[in-house]
Design an enzyme around this catalytic site. Structure first.
Site, PDB file in Angstrom:
ATOM      1  N   GLU A   6       0.818  -1.219   0.000  1.00  0.00           N
ATOM      2  CA  GLU A   6       0.000   0.000   0.000  1.00  0.00           C
ATOM      3  C   GLU A   6       0.854   1.273   0.000  1.00  0.00           C
ATOM      4  O   GLU A   6       0.544   2.243  -0.694  1.00  0.00           O
ATOM      5  CB  GLU A   6      -0.898  -0.012   1.242  1.00  0.00           C
ATOM      6  CG  GLU A   6      -1.956   1.071   1.230  1.00  0.00           C
ATOM      7  CD  GLU A   6      -2.759   1.071   2.515  1.00  0.00           C
ATOM      8  OE1 GLU A   6      -3.482   2.043   2.721  1.00  0.00           O
ATOM      9  OE2 GLU A   6      -2.657   0.109   3.294  1.00  0.00           O
ATOM     10  N   ASP A   7       1.946   1.283   0.776  1.00  0.00           N
ATOM     11  CA  ASP A   7       2.697   2.522   1.003  1.00  0.00           C
ATOM     12  C   ASP A   7       3.989   2.647   0.209  1.00  0.00           C
ATOM     13  O   ASP A   7       4.642   3.689   0.252  1.00  0.00           O
ATOM     14  CB  ASP A   7       3.032   2.665   2.502  1.00  0.00           C
ATOM     15  CG  ASP A   7       1.776   2.833   3.343  1.00  0.00           C
ATOM     16  OD1 ASP A   7       0.722   3.130   2.756  1.00  0.00           O
ATOM     17  OD2 ASP A   7       1.844   2.654   4.570  1.00  0.00           O
TER      18      ASP A   7
END
Length: 709
Positions: free
Chosen positions: A76-77
């Site tokens: 996600e990051d």
């Protein structure tokens, strides 16, 4: 600061060196991927996944779960893909990380569709691997522990979300250590002042009663030891949210709640649990009705223990829980205990049973998801499912079924199997016939009676309580309505095609498919359903079909068949409704009105409430089938001389004429005369005439009228 080496030392207690090395490798990979990223508190971002892994290590989770905890924010990051993780750490770890990554930003307060669909992703991820939700719960726990750096409004939003769903899922899976901490942290974020005041009051109260607690604890321990039983007595503390809820819901003062002393006795085996129960009941008098045996009948999440409440010295209430060490591990770790025992290369029936129950729960969620009309309906079902206040009932074979408080016979039937629920017609509770709406009590034995042709009733939705039953009933009713709408649509379309000397079955498939394109419908079934529900006009569709067909110009109409009525029998189901304004009966002249979304509404020909009477696309002739075996409601208005026993006399006459009274109402006109409004279920017009003749012959009846509107 806690480091990866500290974690590795802890993991050495239950994981082999090779698996610990893989966990360390996942940490270094995450450290590199998150390089330069920092949390709101200013710490390096990698401290968060390390802390999440540490929470899982407390529960002795397996090395793949710990690796997924290290990597859970990488997809996600950062720029790392699921495929890259799979190549580095194997497909199971990549699937876990992907599952956890999809469980972000789930908000339940405003019930937005996108957020509800996000929760559906969680259920799908859980169905593939239940460890996904355990990693997510650990992630949420660390986020709650470090809320301090956020704005107050954001703190409250995250806390409500945690309380609404994550704490309840932890409870449903039996992971009480996480549930309790999530609840208390959420309470502190939502009500910081209330939380602080209760915390101070608890601290003061414990100080004041420490000597009394020690005295009772020593007395219990001595009694157990004197009997030669192995058992350790420990004090049990209430958590903040539990105290607050009791004060609020039970309207009790703080002093009254804290007056109850709580103890837990941990022993070696189940037999010792029951022996210790005898010891404490011999020491202090038990409170009647406050003993619960969750060992013989475990809770839905696998929790097992004996609970009893005693009158202590000077009438002081003492709550005691008695359980084995394995049950204590289950009470704290729930489904995670499955991996706790696996980590020690042993299996334990309690842990295995908890895992099986959790998988059955997730399987039930998936079934609800398939049946739900949309994601919001699914969320509604799941929220109901997360509040089980359980009762326990038995099947005729002696199997125990767990149901929420307030559950009915219908809920039980659907819990056994969806097909049994769909076809149930009656029930025996403890061998006595009982209504399907009966609310169940613990200890009852139920036998469901089914019939092959039976179908769910819309009225059931008014009293069922379980999410599974509600979801399955709605699904069955939708399917039933769809099937009946298709059948009615076919009849209406064939009636509209009759003037053109053709029918749907006689048309070429190529003609039908070309017409469908022009009508913008996906299939014949969708078109027929739309016609049956009154959303399309049969004559318009028929003309389009005829126009497309070669050699069938729409002008060639056979006038002899144009006004041929549609035949109805009264048993068509949900898409043919009988108007309540005029109550048509077999033998009456009738016409049909196509109502948008409802299907065909049948009126008496002379009904004054019929709209669009001159619109041939919406109103058309109907006639009754020759074979009708249904009862139809009708309302009679009887003007009668008021006297004692007249209602019983009317009821007797109606029963003797093979009819049923559905409703009866009496209006006093004056001291001598009354008007009786009688709603009956009759076979038809002839049957009604016979009943009216009998009533008219009563000496006190001055007038009898069938109500038309």
């Amino acid at each position: 600061m806690f480091t990866i080496d500290d974690l590795a030392d802890r993991l050495g207690g239950y994981l082999p060196p090779g698996e610990i090395q893989q966990v360390k490798r996942a940490f270094y990979y995450a450290e590199q991927a998150h390089d330069g990223q920092r949390r709101r508190s200013g710490e390096p971002y990698v401290t968060h996944p390390l802390a999440v892994a540490n929470i899982l290590a407390n529960m002795h989770m397996d090395h793949q779960s710990l690796m997924a905890a290290m990597l859970h924010d990488v997809i996600e990051d950062t720029g790392v893909s699921k495929q890259a993780l799979g190549a580095q750490f194997g497909e199971p770890v990549a699937e876990l990380v992907d599952g956890v990554s999809k469980l972000t930003q789930i908000t339940f307060e405003d019930k937005a569709v996108a957020q509800a669909e996000n929760f559906q992703k969680m259920v799908l991820a859980m169905s593939r691997d239940i460890r996904v939700i355990i990693v997510k719960l650990a992630d949420r726990l660390h986020n709650m522990r470090t809320l301090g750096a956020l704005r107050p409004d954001k703190k409250r939003r995250i806390a409500r979300e945690t309380l609404e769903i994550y704490a309840r899922i932890a409870g449903r899976l039996g992971i009480n250590t996480i549930r309790v901490e999530l609840e208390d942290l959420s309470f502190q974020a939502i009500h910081p002042m209330r939380s602080e005041r209760i915390k101070r009051a608890v601290s003061n109260a414990r100080g004041h009663r420490r000597s009394a607690m020690r005295e009772v604890q020593a007395t219990l321990q001595k009694s157990v030891d004197d009997e030669g039983l192995s058992g350790t007595v420990v004090g049990r503390q209430k958590h903040l949210l539990s105290i607050y809820r009791k004060m609020r819901d039970q309207r009790k003062p703080f002093v009254e709640i804290m007056d109850v002393f709580g103890f837990r006795i941990i022993t070696d085996d189940v037999a010792s649990c029951y022996r210790i129960l005898g010891v404490v009941h011999n020491l202090y008098k038990p409170v009647p009705g406050r003993f619960k045996d969750y060992i013989a009948i475990p809770k839905a999440n696998g929790y097992q223990s004996l609970h009893t409440t005693l009158f202590g010295a000077r009438g002081m209430p003492i709550e005691v829980q008695i359980r084995t060490r394995e049950m204590e591990a289950m009470a704290n770790n729930g489904i995670a205990a499955h991996w706790l025992y696996k980590a020690g290369q042993t299996s334990h029936p309690i842990a295995e049973g908890s895992h099986a129950r959790a998988r059955a729960w997730v399987k039930g969620l998936l079934e609800m998801q398939r049946h739900a009309g949309d994601s919001l309906e699914f969320i509604e079902h799941v929220k109901n499912d997360l509040f089980p206040d359980d009762i326990y009932v038995f099947t005729p074979k002696g199997d125990i079924m767990e149901l929420p408080q307030g559950a009915t016979v219908i809920d039980f039937a659907y819990t056994v199997h969806t097909d049994i629920g769909n076809h149930c017609i009656a029930c025996r509770i403890d061998r006595h016939l009982a209504p399907l709406s009966t609310r169940l009590e613990s200890g009852q034995t139920l036998e469901i009676i089914t019939a092959p042709g039976a179908r769910p009733n819309l009225a059931w939705l008014n009293f069922v309580t379980t999410a599974k039953a509600r979801s399955a009933i709605r699904h069955a009713l939708k399917h039933q309505q769809h099937t009946e709408a298709v059948m009615l649509g076919r009849r209406l379309l064939n009636k509209a095609l009759a003037p053109f000397n053709t029918s749907l079955e006689e048309l070429e498939p190529t003609v039908i498919s070309r017409a469908f394109e022009q009508l913008d419908v996906s299939s014949e079934e969708a078109l027929l359903e739309s016609l049956g529900l009154g959303n399309r006009v049969a004559h318009v569709v028929a003309r389009r079909l005829v126009d497309v067909a070669d050699g069938h110009p729409s002008e060639q109409i056979n006038e002899g068949t144009h006004h041929k009525p549609v035949v109805i029998s009264g048993s068509e189901g949900m898409v043919i409704n009988f108007a309540r304004c005029c109550h048509p009966l077999p033998g009456d002249s009738i016409i049909g009105h196509l109502s948008m979304g409802k299907g065909l509404v049948v009126h008496r020909s002379e009904c004054k409430n019929l709209m669009d009477r001159d619109d041939p696309d919406k109103v058309f002739a109907l006639e009754w089938s020759e074979n009708i075996d249904e009862d139809f409601p009708v309302v009679l208005r009887i003007e009668i001389e008021s006297r004692r026993g007249i209602v019983a006399q009317l009821a007797g006459l109606v029963t003797d004429a093979d009819a049923n009274i559905e409703r009866i109402g009496i209006e006093e006109r004056d001291a001598r005369l009354a008007t009786v409004n009688l709603t009956l279920a009759v076979k038809g017009r002839v049957h009604l005439a016979r009943i009216m003749k009998r009533i008219r012959n009563l000496p006190n009846v001055s007038k009898i009228t069938r109500m038309a509107n």
